[in-house]
Design an enzyme around this catalytic site. Sequence first.
Site, PDB file in Angstrom:
ATOM      1  N   ASP A 214     -27.448 -39.367 -55.019  1.00 48.85           N
ATOM      2  CA  ASP A 214     -27.012 -38.006 -55.321  1.00 48.85           C
ATOM      3  C   ASP A 214     -27.777 -37.064 -54.393  1.00 48.85           C
ATOM      4  O   ASP A 214     -29.000 -36.959 -54.480  1.00 48.85           O
ATOM      5  CB  ASP A 214     -27.325 -37.680 -56.787  1.00 48.85           C
ATOM      6  CG  ASP A 214     -26.782 -36.317 -57.203  1.00 48.85           C
ATOM      7  OD1 ASP A 214     -26.403 -35.518 -56.308  1.00 48.85           O
ATOM      8  OD2 ASP A 214     -26.740 -36.042 -58.415  1.00 48.85           O
ATOM      9  N   GLU A 240     -23.080 -38.914 -53.027  1.00 51.23           N
ATOM     10  CA  GLU A 240     -22.627 -37.827 -53.909  1.00 51.23           C
ATOM     11  C   GLU A 240     -23.092 -36.459 -53.429  1.00 51.23           C
ATOM     12  O   GLU A 240     -24.260 -36.279 -53.081  1.00 51.23           O
ATOM     13  CB  GLU A 240     -23.152 -38.089 -55.325  1.00 51.23           C
ATOM     14  CG  GLU A 240     -22.867 -36.954 -56.317  1.00 51.23           C
ATOM     15  CD  GLU A 240     -23.153 -37.358 -57.753  1.00 51.23           C
ATOM     16  OE1 GLU A 240     -22.861 -38.514 -58.123  1.00 51.23           O
ATOM     17  OE2 GLU A 240     -23.670 -36.519 -58.511  1.00 51.23           O
ATOM     18  N   GLU A 268     -19.300 -31.512 -58.695  1.00 55.07           N
ATOM     19  CA  GLU A 268     -20.168 -31.088 -59.805  1.00 55.07           C
ATOM     20  C   GLU A 268     -20.302 -29.566 -59.860  1.00 55.07           C
ATOM     21  O   GLU A 268     -20.357 -28.978 -60.938  1.00 55.07           O
ATOM     22  CB  GLU A 268     -21.529 -31.762 -59.597  1.00 55.07           C
ATOM     23  CG  GLU A 268     -22.618 -31.370 -60.535  1.00 55.07           C
ATOM     24  CD  GLU A 268     -23.908 -32.139 -60.206  1.00 55.07           C
ATOM     25  OE1 GLU A 268     -23.821 -33.273 -59.670  1.00 55.07           O
ATOM     26  OE2 GLU A 268     -24.989 -31.601 -60.472  1.00 55.07           O
ATOM     27  N   ASP A 291     -17.984 -30.858 -64.025  1.00 56.52           N
ATOM     28  CA  ASP A 291     -18.802 -30.740 -65.240  1.00 56.52           C
ATOM     29  C   ASP A 291     -17.971 -29.920 -66.219  1.00 56.52           C
ATOM     30  O   ASP A 291     -17.633 -28.764 -65.936  1.00 56.52           O
ATOM     31  CB  ASP A 291     -20.132 -30.042 -64.919  1.00 56.52           C
ATOM     32  CG  ASP A 291     -21.062 -30.026 -66.127  1.00 56.52           C
ATOM     33  OD1 ASP A 291     -22.207 -30.483 -65.981  1.00 56.52           O
ATOM     34  OD2 ASP A 291     -20.635 -29.556 -67.211  1.00 56.52           O
ATOM     35  N   HIS A 318     -19.447 -34.972 -64.475  1.00 56.70           N
ATOM     36  CA  HIS A 318     -20.903 -34.856 -64.380  1.00 56.70           C
ATOM     37  C   HIS A 318     -21.492 -34.695 -65.785  1.00 56.70           C
ATOM     38  O   HIS A 318     -21.078 -33.805 -66.530  1.00 56.70           O
ATOM     39  CB  HIS A 318     -21.235 -33.617 -63.534  1.00 56.70           C
ATOM     40  CG  HIS A 318     -22.679 -33.244 -63.541  1.00 56.70           C
ATOM     41  ND1 HIS A 318     -23.138 -32.077 -64.119  1.00 56.70           N
ATOM     42  CD2 HIS A 318     -23.763 -33.881 -63.040  1.00 56.70           C
ATOM     43  CE1 HIS A 318     -24.455 -32.014 -63.956  1.00 56.70           C
ATOM     44  NE2 HIS A 318     -24.858 -33.090 -63.317  1.00 56.70           N
ATOM     45  N   GLU A 338     -20.936 -40.991 -66.763  1.00 55.06           N
ATOM     46  CA  GLU A 338     -22.324 -40.844 -66.319  1.00 55.06           C
ATOM     47  C   GLU A 338     -23.244 -40.672 -67.528  1.00 55.06           C
ATOM     48  O   GLU A 338     -22.922 -39.952 -68.455  1.00 55.06           O
ATOM     49  CB  GLU A 338     -22.468 -39.618 -65.409  1.00 55.06           C
ATOM     50  CG  GLU A 338     -23.922 -39.343 -65.015  1.00 55.06           C
ATOM     51  CD  GLU A 338     -24.108 -38.171 -64.047  1.00 55.06           C
ATOM     52  OE1 GLU A 338     -23.185 -37.327 -63.933  1.00 55.06           O
ATOM     53  OE2 GLU A 338     -25.173 -38.110 -63.407  1.00 55.06           O
TER      54      GLU A 338
HETATM   55 MG   LIG Z   1     -24.848 -34.923 -59.022  1.00 61.97          MG
END
Ligand SMILES: [Mg+2]
Length: 392
Positions: A214, A240, A268, A291, A318, A338
Amino acid sequence: MSFPSIKQVRAFVVHGGGADYHDQGSGHWIDDHIATPMSRYPEYRQSRQSFGINVLGTLVVEIEASDGTVGFAVTTGGEPAAYIVEKHLARFLEGARVTDYEKIWDQMFFSTQFYGRKGLVVNAISGVDLALWDLLGKLRQEPVYHLLGGAVREELQFYATGSRPDLAQKMGFIGGKMPLHHGPAEGEEGLRKNIEELAEMRARVGDDFWLMYDCWMSLDLNYATRLARAAQAHGLKWIEEALNPDDYWGYRDLKKNVPKGMLVTTGEHEATRWGFRMLLEMDCCDIIQPDVGWCGGVTELIRISAMADSRGVMVVPHGSSVYSYHFVITRHNSPFAEFLMMAPKADEVVPMFSPLLLDEPVPVNGRLKLPDTPGFGVRLNPACTLHRPYTH
Ligand SMILES: [Mg+2]
């Protein structure tokens, strides 16, 4: 049958824990020299808290129906988001039907468009939208995933985000995503360290376990391309959020540049159907990661997900705990979820939104069957102090 209407909307803030998972003490893996766009300034390189990642705090939105039933949700946004909810958004809900979430969303978004569109305002809209779905579920005595069309699989399957994929593997997760520690400002030596860290972890977990990096928007196209190519030898599954979220052109090129089979993921920090349309139409990535507490709530995520599905792009939201889980279980193009390891050493599974939420389910052996509790199935912990900074 008369269905309850919305009586009152209330917005609270809480500091420490809750949805603001970045508000951790020093010594936590989540704030240990993680590469960010601010890493170009040495004084902000060691800690994300130093540049203010935790400045907003948690937003809690409560919506009370005319029969006294209360739905709620948590996201980030703190006092500024509480102001927007109380002073601006509440008017579109109070007196409206609980079932009118489409009209309410539309009015919240277009009334704030002149200063909103993304970021904080959409966080606030997301919080309201999620609280509305929680309320609807409680009134109908159904879990939210039933309202979203029902489960397409028995249980959720998780990868873990944290500093110790080797421990996540032992806990039954299907993969581990590590934070990247060094950005372009740390030069060739930093790049070498990033690769060494991946190689070391690969040696610990064996060939088949997923490993991901990430990059939290910290890289440029050239660096991201070099990182991806060097990481191929160590089986990196995806890279990511490598670039600035506004650099759709960079993501388009990165997706062409990475080795065949390696996935590019992002989203995200993207919001709404219009933002994700850019990512999808420009062929920026293989997986989008909205998200649900930031992209516009469940109402908007349904639309984003349908667009992604039509292009064969997976949607793996996310974090966001139960707010994501209830969506992921209902979509075939969201095959796994996740889990953010909130233990300071990433060595045990703890609830993501602890201590603010009670009854928050956590994966066991990397898997989770969602309970049938109404709404999102969580309660606010009465031991946490909520503060209502504004009223309307
Ligand atoms: Mg992330």
